[in-house]
Scaffold this motif. Structure first.
Motif, PDB file in Angstrom:
ATOM      1  N   LEU A  96       0.815  -1.218   0.000  1.00  0.00           N
ATOM      2  CA  LEU A  96       0.000   0.000   0.000  1.00  0.00           C
ATOM      3  C   LEU A  96       0.847   1.267   0.000  1.00  0.00           C
ATOM      4  N   ALA A  97       1.997   1.225   0.663  1.00  0.00           N
ATOM      5  CA  ALA A  97       2.806   2.433   0.813  1.00  0.00           C
ATOM      6  C   ALA A  97       3.548   2.788  -0.466  1.00  0.00           C
ATOM      7  N   LEU A  98       3.933   1.792  -1.270  1.00  0.00           N
ATOM      8  CA  LEU A  98       4.710   2.089  -2.474  1.00  0.00           C
ATOM      9  C   LEU A  98       3.934   2.956  -3.464  1.00  0.00           C
ATOM     10  N   PRO A  99       2.709   2.603  -3.861  1.00  0.00           N
ATOM     11  CA  PRO A  99       1.979   3.506  -4.772  1.00  0.00           C
ATOM     12  C   PRO A  99       1.610   4.833  -4.125  1.00  0.00           C
ATOM     13  N   ALA A 100       1.345   4.839  -2.810  1.00  0.00           N
ATOM     14  CA  ALA A 100       1.025   6.104  -2.136  1.00  0.00           C
ATOM     15  C   ALA A 100       2.231   7.035  -2.144  1.00  0.00           C
ATOM     16  N   ALA A 101       3.408   6.495  -1.831  1.00  0.00           N
ATOM     17  CA  ALA A 101       4.616   7.315  -1.849  1.00  0.00           C
ATOM     18  C   ALA A 101       4.964   7.755  -3.266  1.00  0.00           C
ATOM     19  N   TYR A 102       4.667   6.922  -4.258  1.00  0.00           N
ATOM     20  CA  TYR A 102       4.899   7.288  -5.658  1.00  0.00           C
ATOM     21  C   TYR A 102       4.035   8.484  -6.034  1.00  0.00           C
ATOM     22  N   ALA A 103       2.790   8.466  -5.592  1.00  0.00           N
ATOM     23  CA  ALA A 103       1.886   9.572  -5.923  1.00  0.00           C
ATOM     24  C   ALA A 103       2.265  10.860  -5.210  1.00  0.00           C
ATOM     25  N   LEU A 104       2.915  10.745  -4.047  1.00  0.00           N
ATOM     26  CA  LEU A 104       3.245  11.930  -3.277  1.00  0.00           C
ATOM     27  C   LEU A 104       4.638  12.478  -3.571  1.00  0.00           C
ATOM     28  N   SER A 105       5.469  11.714  -4.258  1.00  0.00           N
ATOM     29  CA  SER A 105       6.837  12.160  -4.496  1.00  0.00           C
ATOM     30  C   SER A 105       7.150  12.302  -5.980  1.00  0.00           C
ATOM     31  N   ILE A 106       6.979  11.231  -6.738  1.00  0.00           N
ATOM     32  CA  ILE A 106       7.336  11.264  -8.159  1.00  0.00           C
ATOM     33  C   ILE A 106       6.238  11.911  -8.983  1.00  0.00           C
ATOM     34  N   ARG A 107       5.003  11.604  -8.697  1.00  0.00           N
ATOM     35  CA  ARG A 107       3.862  12.215  -9.368  1.00  0.00           C
ATOM     36  C   ARG A 107       2.998  12.887  -8.315  1.00  0.00           C
ATOM     37  N   PRO A 108       3.464  14.005  -7.756  1.00  0.00           N
ATOM     38  CA  PRO A 108       2.785  14.587  -6.588  1.00  0.00           C
ATOM     39  C   PRO A 108       1.375  15.061  -6.912  1.00  0.00           C
ATOM     40  N   VAL A 109       0.468  14.775  -5.986  1.00  0.00           N
ATOM     41  CA  VAL A 109      -0.905  15.252  -6.083  1.00  0.00           C
ATOM     42  C   VAL A 109      -0.962  16.676  -5.543  1.00  0.00           C
ATOM     43  N   ARG A 110      -2.104  17.317  -5.699  1.00  0.00           N
ATOM     44  CA  ARG A 110      -2.270  18.672  -5.183  1.00  0.00           C
ATOM     45  C   ARG A 110      -2.249  18.647  -3.655  1.00  0.00           C
ATOM     46  N   LYS A 111      -1.568  19.645  -3.084  1.00  0.00           N
ATOM     47  CA  LYS A 111      -1.452  19.784  -1.634  1.00  0.00           C
ATOM     48  C   LYS A 111      -0.911  18.498  -0.999  1.00  0.00           C
ATOM     49  N   LEU A 116       0.640  14.416   3.551  1.00  0.00           N
ATOM     50  CA  LEU A 116       1.655  13.842   4.422  1.00  0.00           C
ATOM     51  C   LEU A 116       1.417  14.226   5.885  1.00  0.00           C
ATOM     52  N   PHE A 117       0.991  15.461   6.107  1.00  0.00           N
ATOM     53  CA  PHE A 117       0.701  15.873   7.479  1.00  0.00           C
ATOM     54  C   PHE A 117      -0.482  15.086   8.041  1.00  0.00           C
ATOM     55  N   PHE A 118      -1.474  14.801   7.194  1.00  0.00           N
ATOM     56  CA  PHE A 118      -2.606  14.001   7.658  1.00  0.00           C
ATOM     57  C   PHE A 118      -2.140  12.602   8.063  1.00  0.00           C
ATOM     58  N   PHE A 119      -1.263  12.005   7.257  1.00  0.00           N
ATOM     59  CA  PHE A 119      -0.727  10.687   7.624  1.00  0.00           C
ATOM     60  C   PHE A 119      -0.018  10.753   8.974  1.00  0.00           C
TER      61      PHE A 119
END
Length: 283
Positions: A96-111, A116-119
């Motif tokens: 679960l963490a690999l695609p989530a981290a991919y979306a937040l680092s390599i292909r960052p989503v808005r805000k 990350l602060f919510f996590f």
């Protein structure tokens, strides 16, 4: 001439001083483990003496009682439960963490910083504050004393930390390599498994090791939500502490045996752990 020698000597003395401090810190952290190992080989009478009897005779009685030689319960079901809960939850966290981290680092989503602060904010709630609701949910769902409930809890507890760690690791992956793979027709699952995962393997290994250690050492939920069937190794360990006293040698022997899987995993993955922590460091 002296101006060129003095800085070299200063750097040498500074390095030697830091090395000495590192050795002293290592000895300080190692002493409790050495003390526990030595106490585990003493009889209960010698282990309870004050001051400790360093020259007391050595015995394996503590280990025999831990493994049920004296008619006690066998530790193997608890060790198997801890292994299943720790390994399965760690695999789910990585999945679960690999695609989530991919979306937040390599292909960052808005805000993505808010995400990350919510996590991270999910870890601010004291564990004991959520114990009663989780207990009531498990009771009504008929999942008390169920190892898969612990797997679910450990996955949810370790997932925020894993996303935070892997976010910093995946941020070091060159975007050009990913774009080249996408130009060749690679889809997202292929990019994650064939491109991102091999490059970030040290970081993934470090994350997996930390999640495994957290799951293996967890006691509060396992103590409250399990009984006999899903009892884990830390819960089994607490059973040696009795009101009659004279349990120190057995507890030390059990603690040493239960700590061996974590120590072995850390020793086997120490290179990956160092590389992973260095990979996520700020340049």
């Amino acid at each position: 001439m002296s101006s060129t020698v003095t800085p070299t000597r200063g750097r040498f003395r500074g390095g030697a001083g830091l090395g000495l401090v590192a050795w002293l810190a290592g000895i300080v952290f190692f002493l409790p483990i050495a003390w526990m190992a030595l106490t585990s080989f003493h009889s209960e009478a010698d282990a309870a003496t004050n001051p400790p009897s360093f020259g007391a005779a050595l015995t394996l009685d503590g280990y025999r009682e831990f493994f049920g030689a004296g008619g006690g319960a066998s530790p193997w079901p608890s060790l198997i439960n801890s292994t299943v809960a720790s390994v399965v939850s760690t695999l789910l966290v990585l999945l679960l963490a690999l695609p989530a981290a991919y979306a937040l680092s390599i292909r960052p989503v808005r805000k993505w910083t808010d995400v990350l602060f919510f996590f991270l904010s999910t870890k601010m709630l004291p564990v004991v504050a959520g114990l009663l609701p989780i207990y009531l949910f498990a009771k009504n769902a008929g999942m008390l004393d169920n190892i898969w409930l612990l797997v679910l809890l450990y996955t949810s507890m370790n997932l925020p930390i894993a996303v935070w760690m892997m976010h910093s690791f995946l941020a070091e992956v060159p975007v050009a390599v990913i774009e080249a793979a996408q130009i060749d027709g690679a889809r997202l699952p292929t990019v994650l498994t064939r491109v991102v995962a091999p490059i970030a393997l040290p970081g993934i290994a470090a994350t997996a090791l930390i999640c495994f250690i957290f799951s293996w050492n967890e006691l509060l939920f396992a103590r409250v939500l399990t009984g006999v069937v899903a009892e884990t190794a830390p819960v089994f360990l607490t059973g040696f502490i009795t009101s009659q006293g004279l349990f120190l040698a057995k507890v030390c022997a059990a603690s040493l045996v239960i700590s061996l899987p974590v120590l072995a995993a850390g020793f086997a993955a120490q290179d990956k752990l160092v590389q992973g922590l260095s990979l996520g460091a700020v340049k």
